[in-house]
Design a protein around this motif. Structure first.
Motif, mmCIF file in Angstrom:
data_model
loop_
_atom_site.group_PDB
_atom_site.id
_atom_site.type_symbol
_atom_site.label_atom_id
_atom_site.label_comp_id
_atom_site.label_asym_id
_atom_site.label_seq_id
_atom_site.Cartn_x
_atom_site.Cartn_y
_atom_site.Cartn_z
ATOM 1 N N GLY A 1 0.780 -1.229 0.000
ATOM 2 C CA GLY A 1 0.000 0.000 0.000
ATOM 3 C C GLY A 1 0.810 1.277 0.000
ATOM 4 O O GLY A 1 0.254 2.370 0.104
ATOM 5 N N SER B 1 0.605 2.471 4.945
ATOM 6 C CA SER B 1 -0.107 2.259 3.696
ATOM 7 C C SER B 1 -0.809 3.531 3.255
ATOM 8 O O SER B 1 -1.529 4.163 4.033
ATOM 9 C CB SER B 1 -1.142 1.139 3.860
ATOM 10 O OG SER B 1 -2.011 1.093 2.761
ATOM 11 N N ARG C 1 -3.195 3.561 1.149
ATOM 12 C CA ARG C 1 -4.623 3.239 1.072
ATOM 13 C C ARG C 1 -5.293 3.473 2.417
ATOM 14 O O ARG C 1 -6.415 3.973 2.492
ATOM 15 C CB ARG C 1 -4.800 1.795 0.605
ATOM 16 C CG ARG C 1 -4.508 1.593 -0.871
ATOM 17 C CD ARG C 1 -4.958 0.225 -1.323
ATOM 18 N NE ARG C 1 -4.040 -0.823 -0.914
ATOM 19 C CZ ARG C 1 -3.005 -1.235 -1.638
ATOM 20 N NH1 ARG C 1 -2.752 -0.680 -2.803
ATOM 21 N NH2 ARG C 1 -2.226 -2.212 -1.212
#
Length: 251
Positions: free
Chosen positions: A109, A236, A238
Protein backbone atom coordinates in the motif's frame (compact mmCIF):
# COMPACT_ATOMS: atom_id res chain seq x y z
CA UNK A 1 -10.60 22.27 -55.01
CA UNK A 2 -10.34 22.57 -51.23
CA UNK A 3 -12.69 19.62 -50.66
CA UNK A 4 -10.77 17.53 -53.19
CA UNK A 5 -7.53 18.36 -51.41
CA UNK A 6 -9.04 17.44 -48.04
CA UNK A 7 -10.24 14.12 -49.43
CA UNK A 8 -6.82 13.36 -50.87
CA UNK A 9 -5.08 14.24 -47.61
CA UNK A 10 -7.33 11.81 -45.73
CA UNK A 11 -6.80 9.10 -48.36
CA UNK A 12 -3.07 9.56 -47.80
CA UNK A 13 -3.70 9.25 -44.04
CA UNK A 14 -2.64 12.86 -43.44
CA UNK A 15 -5.57 13.66 -41.18
CA UNK A 16 -3.57 16.17 -39.14
CA UNK A 17 -2.87 18.25 -42.23
CA UNK A 18 -6.52 17.93 -43.28
CA UNK A 19 -7.71 19.24 -39.91
CA UNK A 20 -5.25 22.13 -40.04
CA UNK A 21 -6.31 23.03 -43.59
CA UNK A 22 -9.97 23.03 -42.57
CA UNK A 23 -9.12 25.36 -39.70
CA UNK A 24 -7.34 27.73 -42.06
CA UNK A 25 -10.36 27.74 -44.37
CA UNK A 26 -12.77 28.39 -41.49
CA UNK A 27 -10.68 31.27 -40.11
CA UNK A 28 -9.32 33.06 -43.20
CA UNK A 29 -8.65 36.31 -41.34
CA UNK A 30 -6.22 34.57 -39.00
CA UNK A 31 -4.06 33.13 -41.76
CA UNK A 32 -4.49 35.43 -44.79
CA UNK A 33 -1.37 37.48 -44.03
CA UNK A 34 0.85 34.39 -43.76
CA UNK A 35 2.96 33.30 -46.69
CA UNK A 36 2.41 29.99 -48.45
CA UNK A 37 5.49 28.56 -46.75
CA UNK A 38 4.28 29.64 -43.31
CA UNK A 39 0.83 28.14 -43.85
CA UNK A 40 2.35 24.91 -45.16
CA UNK A 41 4.61 24.78 -42.10
CA UNK A 42 1.55 24.95 -39.84
CA UNK A 43 -0.03 22.05 -41.72
CA UNK A 44 3.11 19.94 -41.32
CA UNK A 45 3.41 20.80 -37.62
CA UNK A 46 -0.19 19.72 -37.03
CA UNK A 47 0.39 16.44 -38.86
CA UNK A 48 3.47 15.74 -36.78
CA UNK A 49 1.59 16.55 -33.56
CA UNK A 50 -1.30 14.25 -34.45
CA UNK A 51 1.03 11.39 -35.34
CA UNK A 52 2.99 11.82 -32.14
CA UNK A 53 -0.20 11.75 -30.07
CA UNK A 54 -1.37 8.61 -31.86
CA UNK A 55 1.96 6.94 -31.11
CA UNK A 56 1.75 7.86 -27.43
CA UNK A 57 -1.82 6.56 -27.21
CA UNK A 58 -0.81 3.29 -28.90
CA UNK A 59 2.19 2.78 -26.61
CA UNK A 60 0.11 3.45 -23.48
CA UNK A 61 -2.63 1.09 -24.68
CA UNK A 62 -0.12 -1.68 -25.45
CA UNK A 63 1.59 -1.26 -22.06
CA UNK A 64 -1.55 -2.51 -20.24
CA UNK A 65 -0.80 -0.55 -17.08
CA UNK A 66 -2.62 -1.61 -13.93
CA UNK A 67 -3.10 2.03 -12.89
CA UNK A 68 -3.67 5.24 -14.80
CA UNK A 69 -0.71 7.03 -13.23
CA UNK A 70 1.47 9.99 -14.20
CA UNK A 71 4.65 11.46 -12.71
CA UNK A 72 2.90 14.81 -12.40
CA UNK A 73 0.36 13.33 -9.96
CA UNK A 74 2.78 11.54 -7.62
CA UNK A 75 1.96 12.35 -3.99
CA UNK A 76 4.90 13.85 -2.11
CA UNK A 77 2.87 15.09 0.88
CA UNK A 78 2.99 11.82 2.82
CA UNK A 79 6.46 10.79 4.03
CA UNK A 80 7.38 7.72 1.95
CA UNK A 81 11.08 8.31 1.31
CA UNK A 82 10.39 9.70 -2.18
CA UNK A 83 12.34 12.74 -3.29
CA UNK A 84 11.16 14.95 -6.13
CA UNK A 85 14.72 15.22 -7.41
CA UNK A 86 15.05 11.43 -7.75
CA UNK A 87 11.75 11.11 -9.60
CA UNK A 88 12.76 14.02 -11.83
CA UNK A 89 15.98 12.21 -12.74
CA UNK A 90 14.12 8.96 -13.42
CA UNK A 91 11.66 10.88 -15.59
CA UNK A 92 14.60 11.65 -17.90
CA UNK A 93 15.56 9.09 -20.53
CA UNK A 94 19.21 8.49 -19.57
CA UNK A 95 18.67 5.27 -17.60
CA UNK A 96 16.41 3.88 -20.33
CA UNK A 97 18.93 4.66 -23.04
CA UNK A 98 21.60 2.86 -21.01
CA UNK A 99 19.45 -0.22 -20.38
CA UNK A 100 19.58 0.25 -16.61
CA UNK A 101 17.03 -1.22 -14.21
CA UNK A 102 14.89 0.16 -11.39
CA UNK A 103 14.07 -1.72 -8.18
CA UNK A 104 11.06 -0.41 -6.21
CA UNK A 105 10.53 -1.93 -2.75
CA UNK A 106 8.34 -1.06 0.21
CA UNK A 107 5.44 -2.21 2.37
CA UNK A 108 2.00 -3.07 1.01
CA UNK A 109 0.00 0.00 0.00
CA UNK A 110 2.97 2.38 -0.06
CA UNK A 111 2.42 3.31 -3.70
CA UNK A 112 5.01 1.11 -5.42
CA UNK A 113 2.72 0.10 -8.28
CA UNK A 114 1.63 3.70 -8.84
CA UNK A 115 5.25 4.83 -9.11
CA UNK A 116 6.09 2.04 -11.52
CA UNK A 117 3.10 2.77 -13.74
CA UNK A 118 3.77 6.53 -13.61
CA UNK A 119 7.37 6.08 -14.78
CA UNK A 120 6.16 3.62 -17.42
CA UNK A 121 3.59 6.12 -18.67
CA UNK A 122 6.31 8.75 -18.82
CA UNK A 123 8.47 6.39 -20.89
CA UNK A 124 5.59 5.94 -23.35
CA UNK A 125 5.41 9.72 -23.78
CA UNK A 126 9.11 9.65 -24.63
CA UNK A 127 8.46 7.08 -27.36
CA UNK A 128 9.58 3.88 -25.59
CA UNK A 129 7.67 0.61 -25.75
CA UNK A 130 6.54 -0.51 -22.28
CA UNK A 131 4.79 -3.61 -20.93
CA UNK A 132 3.38 -4.11 -17.42
CA UNK A 133 2.90 -7.58 -15.91
CA UNK A 134 2.16 -9.03 -12.54
CA UNK A 135 5.05 -11.46 -12.21
CA UNK A 136 2.77 -14.45 -11.57
CA UNK A 137 0.77 -13.75 -14.73
CA UNK A 138 3.88 -13.42 -16.86
CA UNK A 139 5.17 -16.75 -15.54
CA UNK A 140 1.77 -18.31 -16.30
CA UNK A 141 1.87 -16.88 -19.84
CA UNK A 142 5.34 -18.35 -20.33
CA UNK A 143 4.14 -21.77 -19.13
CA UNK A 144 1.17 -21.65 -21.50
CA UNK A 145 3.38 -20.56 -24.39
CA UNK A 146 5.48 -23.69 -23.95
CA UNK A 147 2.34 -25.77 -24.36
CA UNK A 148 1.15 -24.05 -27.53
CA UNK A 149 4.57 -23.65 -29.15
CA UNK A 150 4.87 -19.85 -28.88
CA UNK A 151 7.49 -19.75 -26.12
CA UNK A 152 10.38 -18.44 -28.23
CA UNK A 153 8.07 -15.92 -29.89
CA UNK A 154 7.03 -14.57 -26.49
CA UNK A 155 10.65 -14.37 -25.33
CA UNK A 156 11.52 -12.44 -28.49
CA UNK A 157 8.65 -10.02 -27.86
CA UNK A 158 9.74 -9.44 -24.27
CA UNK A 159 13.33 -8.84 -25.38
CA UNK A 160 12.18 -6.03 -27.69
CA UNK A 161 10.21 -4.15 -25.02
CA UNK A 162 12.32 -1.17 -23.94
CA UNK A 163 10.82 -1.06 -20.43
CA UNK A 164 9.42 -4.21 -18.81
CA UNK A 165 7.59 -3.69 -15.49
CA UNK A 166 7.24 -6.74 -13.23
CA UNK A 167 4.95 -6.15 -10.25
CA UNK A 168 4.52 -8.31 -7.11
CA UNK A 169 7.99 -9.77 -7.53
CA UNK A 170 8.95 -12.38 -4.92
CA UNK A 171 5.52 -13.07 -3.42
CA UNK A 172 6.08 -16.82 -3.83
CA UNK A 173 9.23 -18.96 -4.18
CA UNK A 174 9.98 -19.71 -7.81
CA UNK A 175 9.60 -23.12 -9.39
CA UNK A 176 12.55 -24.54 -11.32
CA UNK A 177 10.94 -23.85 -14.72
CA UNK A 178 10.16 -20.27 -13.73
CA UNK A 179 13.74 -19.65 -12.63
CA UNK A 180 14.91 -20.72 -16.06
CA UNK A 181 12.29 -18.50 -17.72
CA UNK A 182 13.42 -15.45 -15.78
CA UNK A 183 17.04 -16.23 -16.56
CA UNK A 184 16.20 -16.24 -20.27
CA UNK A 185 14.37 -12.91 -19.99
CA UNK A 186 17.04 -11.16 -17.93
CA UNK A 187 19.86 -12.45 -20.09
CA UNK A 188 18.15 -11.13 -23.24
CA UNK A 189 17.57 -7.75 -21.64
CA UNK A 190 20.89 -7.27 -19.86
CA UNK A 191 22.39 -3.88 -20.84
CA UNK A 192 19.98 -3.76 -23.81
CA UNK A 193 16.65 -2.81 -22.23
CA UNK A 194 15.39 -1.69 -18.83
CA UNK A 195 13.34 -3.61 -16.28
CA UNK A 196 11.40 -2.30 -13.28
CA UNK A 197 10.88 -4.78 -10.44
CA UNK A 198 8.28 -3.96 -7.80
CA UNK A 199 8.31 -5.95 -4.57
CA UNK A 200 7.19 -5.93 -0.94
CA UNK A 201 10.37 -7.81 -0.08
CA UNK A 202 13.62 -5.92 0.50
CA UNK A 203 16.23 -6.78 -2.08
CA UNK A 204 18.36 -8.76 0.42
CA UNK A 205 15.56 -11.37 0.56
CA UNK A 206 15.26 -11.87 -3.19
CA UNK A 207 18.08 -14.41 -3.30
CA UNK A 208 16.20 -16.84 -1.06
CA UNK A 209 12.95 -16.42 -3.02
CA UNK A 210 14.62 -17.42 -6.29
CA UNK A 211 15.88 -20.62 -4.70
CA UNK A 212 18.61 -22.12 -6.88
CA UNK A 213 21.94 -20.59 -5.86
CA UNK A 214 23.50 -20.59 -9.32
CA UNK A 215 20.47 -19.14 -11.10
CA UNK A 216 19.83 -16.68 -8.25
CA UNK A 217 23.37 -15.34 -8.66
CA UNK A 218 22.95 -15.02 -12.43
CA UNK A 219 19.48 -13.43 -12.35
CA UNK A 220 20.23 -10.95 -9.58
CA UNK A 221 23.59 -10.00 -11.05
CA UNK A 222 21.82 -8.97 -14.27
CA UNK A 223 19.06 -7.19 -12.38
CA UNK A 224 21.04 -5.32 -9.77
CA UNK A 225 24.11 -4.28 -11.73
CA UNK A 226 23.93 -0.47 -12.01
CA UNK A 227 20.26 -0.58 -10.93
CA UNK A 228 18.48 2.45 -9.47
CA UNK A 229 16.59 1.83 -6.24
CA UNK A 230 13.52 3.35 -4.63
CA UNK A 231 12.93 2.08 -1.10
CA UNK A 232 9.53 3.28 0.04
CA UNK A 233 8.68 3.54 3.72
CA UNK A 234 5.80 4.57 5.92
CA UNK A 235 2.22 3.46 6.41
CA UNK A 236 -0.11 2.26 3.70
CA UNK A 237 -1.31 5.07 1.45
CA UNK A 238 -4.62 3.24 1.07
CA UNK A 239 -5.16 3.32 4.83
CA UNK A 240 -4.22 7.00 5.04
CA UNK A 241 -6.49 8.02 2.18
CA UNK A 242 -9.28 5.89 3.65
CA UNK A 243 -9.21 7.93 6.87
CA UNK A 244 -9.56 11.31 5.11
CA UNK A 245 -12.81 13.16 5.48
CA UNK A 246 -14.88 13.99 2.41
CA UNK A 247 -13.69 17.62 2.57
CA UNK A 248 -10.05 16.48 2.70
CA UNK A 249 -10.54 14.27 -0.33
CA UNK A 250 -11.93 17.24 -2.24
CA UNK A 251 -9.17 19.64 -1.20
Amino acid sequence: MTQQTLNRLRELKLSGMAEALERQQEQPGTYEELSFTERLSLLVEQEQSVRQQRKHDRLIRQAKFKLNATVQEIDYQHPRNIERSRIARLAQRDWLDRGQNLLITGPCGSGKTYLGCALGHNACLQGYSVRYYRTSRLLLALTQSKADGTYHKLLAQLAKVRLLILDDWGLEPLKAAHRNDLMEIMDDRYAQASTVLISQLPTDQWYAQIGDNTLADAILDRLMHNAHRLQLKGESMRKKLGTLTEDEHLS
